[in-house]
Structures are given as structure tokens and as C-alpha cells.
Design a protein around this motif. Structure first.
Motif, PDB file in Angstrom:
ATOM      1  N   ALA A  10       0.835  -1.199   0.000  1.00 16.83           N
ATOM      2  CA  ALA A  10       0.000   0.000   0.000  1.00 16.83           C
ATOM      3  C   ALA A  10       0.870   1.249   0.000  1.00 16.83           C
ATOM      4  O   ALA A  10       0.542   2.263  -0.597  1.00 16.83           O
ATOM      5  N   GLU A  11       1.984   1.189   0.700  1.00 16.14           N
ATOM      6  CA  GLU A  11       2.955   2.280   0.665  1.00 16.14           C
ATOM      7  C   GLU A  11       4.188   1.761  -0.057  1.00 16.14           C
ATOM      8  O   GLU A  11       4.166   0.656  -0.574  1.00 16.14           O
ATOM      9  N   SER A  12       5.236   2.536  -0.116  1.00 17.34           N
ATOM     10  CA  SER A  12       6.424   2.054  -0.810  1.00 17.34           C
ATOM     11  C   SER A  12       6.980   0.828  -0.091  1.00 17.34           C
ATOM     12  O   SER A  12       6.830   0.661   1.114  1.00 17.34           O
ATOM     13  N   ARG A  13       7.621  -0.034  -0.866  1.00 19.26           N
ATOM     14  CA  ARG A  13       8.193  -1.249  -0.279  1.00 19.26           C
ATOM     15  C   ARG A  13       9.226  -0.884   0.787  1.00 19.26           C
ATOM     16  O   ARG A  13       9.273  -1.520   1.857  1.00 19.26           O
ATOM     17  N   ALA A  14      10.053   0.121   0.526  1.00 17.76           N
ATOM     18  CA  ALA A  14      11.075   0.517   1.490  1.00 17.76           C
ATOM     19  C   ALA A  14      10.445   0.992   2.802  1.00 17.76           C
ATOM     20  O   ALA A  14      10.909   0.649   3.892  1.00 17.76           O
ATOM     21  N   LYS A  15       9.377   1.783   2.690  1.00 17.02           N
ATOM     22  CA  LYS A  15       8.712   2.263   3.910  1.00 17.02           C
ATOM     23  C   LYS A  15       8.035   1.113   4.648  1.00 17.02           C
ATOM     24  O   LYS A  15       8.019   1.072   5.884  1.00 17.02           O
ATOM     25  N   LEU A 166      14.118  -0.092  -5.716  1.00 20.36           N
ATOM     26  CA  LEU A 166      13.577  -1.211  -4.942  1.00 20.36           C
ATOM     27  C   LEU A 166      12.051  -1.237  -5.023  1.00 20.36           C
ATOM     28  O   LEU A 166      11.438  -2.297  -5.169  1.00 20.36           O
ATOM     29  N   ASP A 167      11.453  -0.066  -4.953  1.00 24.08           N
ATOM     30  CA  ASP A 167       9.989   0.039  -4.976  1.00 24.08           C
ATOM     31  C   ASP A 167       9.390  -0.350  -6.332  1.00 24.08           C
ATOM     32  O   ASP A 167       8.222  -0.734  -6.408  1.00 24.08           O
ATOM     33  N   LYS A 168      10.163  -0.230  -7.393  1.00 20.61           N
ATOM     34  CA  LYS A 168       9.640  -0.465  -8.741  1.00 20.61           C
ATOM     35  C   LYS A 168       9.578  -1.945  -9.122  1.00 20.61           C
ATOM     36  O   LYS A 168       8.912  -2.304 -10.083  1.00 20.61           O
ATOM     37  N   VAL A 169      10.277  -2.782  -8.381  1.00 19.40           N
ATOM     38  CA  VAL A 169      10.330  -4.196  -8.739  1.00 19.40           C
ATOM     39  C   VAL A 169       8.972  -4.854  -8.486  1.00 19.40           C
ATOM     40  O   VAL A 169       8.422  -4.759  -7.389  1.00 19.40           O
TER      41      VAL A 169
END
Length: 201
Positions: A10-15, A166-169
Motif C-alpha cells: 500500500a505504501e512504498s516497499r522501502a517504507k 527497490l519500490d519499482k520491482v
């Protein structure tokens, strides 16, 4: 939901990873500082040994062609050689490895590797504080603390470039779970090394 359905957090993968691993990360930070790694060069040497073994674990990931195609400047982000140089600067023999690296050459599980690299990159983001503490021991980016140096473009931009990639994968549900498990495993690995190195110091 089936595991072959692509699902972004739902939010960025990193967050999401930051929130998920907060407790484990906090526990690790406290254990490192409890070891008083900047009290003396001898204790800092123990910290370097922790870093050496952790970066040895992930060294092979920086040469992985799949990860290299996904994450920016992967080769330039590796720090194993810098940690080895820091040990050499201080005349410290690298620690003996009691087990093979967590990752070796050949095929790796990409989502799991992403989790480990998230931890490695995040540690560099927080290294500015450690570099200042190392200065109190007469250490710097050019002697004894090479691995704590920031990127030429600045730590913030270096981190944001990484997390954006990282988030784009695209990963399925099972892949997301493996990223999270990889990050947790990396934090636990470092915590175990800290306990091992500082137990009798």
C-alpha cells in the motif's frame, strides 16, 4: 489472493520494510551501542569484524547480473573491500569465518537478496553518526573508517535512488514475503555477530 498475482505494498516497499523491521532494527542499534564500539580502537576493531563478516555474507550479491539490472550502481555500493582496508589500517587480522557466506556465486533468491541489500544500504544511510563517533578515535574516511564514508552525491540521494528502484520491482505476494524475511534475517545476522564479538569484550 493467489501468489502469482502481482501486488504492490500500500505504501512504498522501502517504507513498509522500515515499519515491519522497526523492532528488530531498534534492538540491533541498542546492542551495537551497548558494546561501546567507539570507546577505544580495540572495541572499534570488534565492530569492524562484525561489518567484515556481514559484508562478506552479501559480497556476491553485488556481482549478480539480475540484481545489477534492477538496482542502480550496484557495483559501486559494495563495501566489503573498504571494511577489509579499515581492518588493515588498524593492523587487525580479519576474523575467521565459521560458516560460508549467506550468499555465494550462482543463482540466488532475488526477493530474499533484496531484503538483505535493503539492510546493507540502510546501514550506510545511518553511518554519518558513526563516522562522527569514529573521528573521536582519530579515524576518518581515509583511515580506518573507509566503509562509513558517504556517497559522492550525498547519503540522502544515494539512499533515495536505491529505494526508488527497490519500490519499482514487481513481486507477487510470496515474493513480498521473502523480501521481508530477507531483511529480518539480515538484521538477525548482524545482531548475532554483535553478540558474538562483544560477548566477552
Amino acid at each position: 489472493m493467489t501468489t502469482d498475482t502481482l501486488e504492490r505494498p500500500a505504501e512504498s516497499r522501502a517504507k513498509a520494510l522500515k515499519a515491519l523491521t522497526h523492532e528488530t532494527h531498534d534492538k540491533l542499534d541498542k546492542s551495537i551501542m551497548a558494546g561501546r564500539p567507539f570507546e577505544s580502537r580495540e572495541r572499534y576493531g570488534l565492530f569492524l569484524k562484525v561489518q567484515y563478516l556481514f559484508h562478506r555474507d552479501i559480497e556476491a550479491l553485488y556481482s549478480n547480473p539480475v540484481l545489477d539490472g534492477m538496482l542502480p550502481d550496484l557495483e559501486g555500493r559494495r563495501r566489503f573491500a573498504q571494511v577489509a582496508q579499515d581492518l588493515a589500517d588498524l593492523g587487525i587480522t580479519p576474523p575467521d569465518a565459521t560458516q560460508p557466506p549467506a550468499f555465494e556465486g550462482g543463482e540466488v533468491d532475488i526477493p530474499t537478496a533484496m531484503g538483505w541489500l535493503y539492510v546493507a544500504e540502510g546501514s550506510n544511510m545511518g553511518a554519518a553518526f558513526l563516522l562522527k563517533a569514529a573521528a573521536g578515535l582519530g579515524l576518518s574516511e581515509t583511515f580506518g573508517a573507509h566503509h562509513l564514508a558517504g556517497a559522492p552525491e550525498g547519503r540522502g540521494l544515494h539512499w533515495r535512488t536505491f529505494t526508488a528502484a527497490l519500490d519499482k520491482v514487481d513481486l507477487d505476494e510470496a515474493g513480498e514475503a521473502r523480501v521481508a524475511a530477507g531483511a529480518e534475517a539480515a538484521f538477525h545476522r548482524v545482531h548475532g555477530l554483535v553478540t558474538q564479538m562483544f560477548a566477552n569484550a
